[in-house]
Design a protein around this motif. Structure first.
Motif, mmCIF file in Angstrom:
data_model
loop_
_atom_site.group_PDB
_atom_site.id
_atom_site.type_symbol
_atom_site.label_atom_id
_atom_site.label_comp_id
_atom_site.label_asym_id
_atom_site.label_seq_id
_atom_site.Cartn_x
_atom_site.Cartn_y
_atom_site.Cartn_z
ATOM 1 N N SER A 11 0.743 -1.312 -0.061
ATOM 2 C CA SER A 11 0.017 0.058 0.357
ATOM 3 C C SER A 11 1.066 1.312 0.166
ATOM 4 C CB SER A 11 -0.550 0.081 1.226
ATOM 5 O OG SER A 11 -1.530 1.244 0.951
ATOM 6 N N ALA A 12 1.965 1.192 1.052
ATOM 7 C CA ALA A 12 2.885 2.564 0.920
ATOM 8 C C ALA A 12 3.360 2.691 -0.404
ATOM 9 C CB ALA A 12 3.536 1.890 2.100
ATOM 10 N N MET A 13 3.858 1.657 -0.970
ATOM 11 C CA MET A 13 4.674 1.539 -1.945
ATOM 12 C C MET A 13 3.302 2.222 -3.953
ATOM 13 S SD MET A 13 7.048 1.317 -3.053
ATOM 14 C CE MET A 13 9.011 0.838 -4.277
ATOM 15 N N MET A 14 2.561 1.804 -3.002
ATOM 16 C CA MET A 14 2.037 2.232 -4.446
ATOM 17 C C MET A 14 1.408 3.921 -4.547
ATOM 18 S SD MET A 14 1.171 0.018 -7.086
ATOM 19 C CE MET A 14 3.188 -1.030 -6.133
ATOM 20 N N GLN A 15 0.922 3.624 -3.212
ATOM 21 C CA GLN A 15 1.108 5.155 -2.392
ATOM 22 C C GLN A 15 2.714 6.542 -3.561
ATOM 23 O OE1 GLN A 15 -1.277 7.228 -1.530
ATOM 24 N NE2 GLN A 15 -2.644 5.282 -2.064
ATOM 25 N N THR A 16 3.736 5.825 -3.343
ATOM 26 C CA THR A 16 4.370 6.479 -3.949
ATOM 27 C C THR A 16 5.023 6.439 -5.637
ATOM 28 O OG1 THR A 16 6.456 5.050 -3.816
ATOM 29 C CG2 THR A 16 6.109 5.752 -2.046
ATOM 30 N N LEU A 49 12.648 8.517 -4.959
ATOM 31 C CA LEU A 49 12.108 7.975 -4.530
ATOM 32 C C LEU A 49 11.933 6.337 -4.542
ATOM 33 C CD1 LEU A 49 7.310 8.852 -5.801
ATOM 34 C CD2 LEU A 49 9.013 9.128 -3.660
ATOM 35 N N PHE A 50 12.864 5.775 -5.503
ATOM 36 C CA PHE A 50 13.727 4.744 -4.573
ATOM 37 C C PHE A 50 14.517 4.326 -4.471
ATOM 38 C CE2 PHE A 50 17.012 1.797 -6.210
ATOM 39 C CZ PHE A 50 15.938 0.319 -5.813
ATOM 40 N N VAL A 51 15.147 5.549 -4.247
ATOM 41 C CA VAL A 51 16.745 5.378 -2.769
ATOM 42 C C VAL A 51 15.993 5.463 -1.725
ATOM 43 C CG1 VAL A 51 18.833 7.490 -2.088
ATOM 44 C CG2 VAL A 51 18.321 6.940 -4.206
ATOM 45 N N GLY A 95 0.283 16.283 4.054
ATOM 46 C CA GLY A 95 0.927 17.087 3.307
ATOM 47 C C GLY A 95 0.761 16.379 1.892
ATOM 48 N N VAL A 96 0.540 15.713 1.365
ATOM 49 C CA VAL A 96 -0.216 14.748 0.017
ATOM 50 C C VAL A 96 -1.508 14.957 -0.129
ATOM 51 C CG1 VAL A 96 -0.255 12.295 -1.000
ATOM 52 C CG2 VAL A 96 1.684 13.083 0.243
ATOM 53 N N TYR A 97 -2.439 15.221 0.852
ATOM 54 C CA TYR A 97 -3.908 15.845 0.472
ATOM 55 C C TYR A 97 -3.843 16.370 -0.882
ATOM 56 C CZ TYR A 97 -8.977 16.889 0.814
ATOM 57 O OH TYR A 97 -9.849 17.230 0.624
ATOM 58 N N PRO A 98 -3.431 17.425 -0.689
ATOM 59 C CA PRO A 98 -3.295 18.746 -1.830
ATOM 60 C C PRO A 98 -2.988 18.518 -3.171
ATOM 61 C CG PRO A 98 -2.240 19.952 -0.500
ATOM 62 C CD PRO A 98 -2.166 18.309 0.557
ATOM 63 N N ILE A 99 -2.094 17.585 -2.866
ATOM 64 C CA ILE A 99 -1.453 16.677 -4.536
ATOM 65 C C ILE A 99 -2.616 15.961 -5.365
ATOM 66 C CG2 ILE A 99 0.279 15.465 -5.550
ATOM 67 C CD1 ILE A 99 2.138 16.759 -3.377
ATOM 68 N N ILE A 100 -3.069 15.330 -4.234
ATOM 69 C CA ILE A 100 -4.425 14.113 -4.998
ATOM 70 C C ILE A 100 -5.566 14.999 -4.794
ATOM 71 C CG2 ILE A 100 -5.851 11.900 -3.885
ATOM 72 C CD1 ILE A 100 -3.055 11.563 -2.424
ATOM 73 N N LEU A 101 -5.921 16.305 -4.389
ATOM 74 C CA LEU A 101 -7.040 16.801 -4.671
ATOM 75 C C LEU A 101 -7.058 17.561 -5.415
ATOM 76 C CD1 LEU A 101 -9.798 17.452 -3.046
ATOM 77 C CD2 LEU A 101 -8.781 19.214 -1.998
ATOM 78 N N LYS A 102 -6.138 18.561 -6.142
ATOM 79 C CA LYS A 102 -5.897 18.974 -7.204
ATOM 80 C C LYS A 102 -6.416 18.550 -8.823
ATOM 81 C CE LYS A 102 -2.354 22.306 -9.445
ATOM 82 N NZ LYS A 102 -1.518 23.315 -8.271
ATOM 83 N N PRO A 103 -6.024 17.142 -9.126
ATOM 84 C CA PRO A 103 -6.633 16.446 -10.600
ATOM 85 C C PRO A 103 -7.783 16.551 -9.900
ATOM 86 C CG PRO A 103 -4.290 15.611 -9.189
ATOM 87 C CD PRO A 103 -4.793 15.807 -8.277
ATOM 88 N N MET A 104 -8.947 16.468 -9.347
ATOM 89 C CA MET A 104 -10.067 15.961 -8.878
ATOM 90 C C MET A 104 -10.450 17.606 -8.924
ATOM 91 S SD MET A 104 -10.610 13.585 -5.863
ATOM 92 C CE MET A 104 -8.892 12.890 -4.962
ATOM 93 N N ILE A 105 -10.352 18.758 -9.250
ATOM 94 C CA ILE A 105 -10.915 19.716 -8.957
ATOM 95 C C ILE A 105 -10.076 20.118 -10.247
ATOM 96 C CG2 ILE A 105 -10.465 22.482 -8.094
ATOM 97 C CD1 ILE A 105 -9.865 21.015 -5.508
#
Length: 125
Positions: A11-16, A49-51, A95-105
């Motif tokens: 789950s954490a890896m997919m989020q990244t 992200l990988f590192v 902090g990740v919330y705005p990044i996920i919300l922006k495409p929806m808006i």
């Protein structure tokens, strides 16, 4: 073997790495954008992200070993240092919330309401 920790790790890896929905607004906001320059940004970001993920996994394994809980935050020491770690984890989620919300808006914006340069600027707050 397979355990609840494996599910949490996946789950954490997919989020990244799940950024498909964020790609178009990010590309739209780039200055001097081109597919080649965006590919460089994405490649560099994935390398970083990988590192980060490998470093976190190695440090966690070295610190807690095989007896770590599936939720590593439970294994942090009880005290100021552990609480700071838990607060930082919470801040990263917020902090990740705005990044996920922006495409929806962005999908709700009427066509042609972008800026002069064709990008679509949206405000989360």
């Amino acid at each position: 073997g397979f355990s609840w920790g494996s599910v949490a790790m996946c789950s954490a890896m997919m989020q990244t790495v799940i950024i498909q929905m964020c790609v178009l607004p990010m590309y739209g906001e780039m200055k001097n954008r081109s597919p080649g320059s965006f590919a460089k940004v994405v490649s560099t970001s994935f390398a970083i992200l990988f590192v980060m993920c490998v470093s976190f996994a190695l440090m966690g394994y070295q610190t807690f070993g095989e007896v770590a809980s599936s939720n590593i935050l439970l294994d942090l020491p009880q005290g100021v240092g552990g609480n700071v770690g838990r607060l930082c984890a919470g801040a990263s989620v917020i902090g990740v919330y705005p990044i996920i919300l922006k495409p929806m808006i962005a999908a709700l914006q009427p066509p042609g309401t972008g800026n002069v340069d064709g990008s679509l600027k949206t405000h989360v707050f």
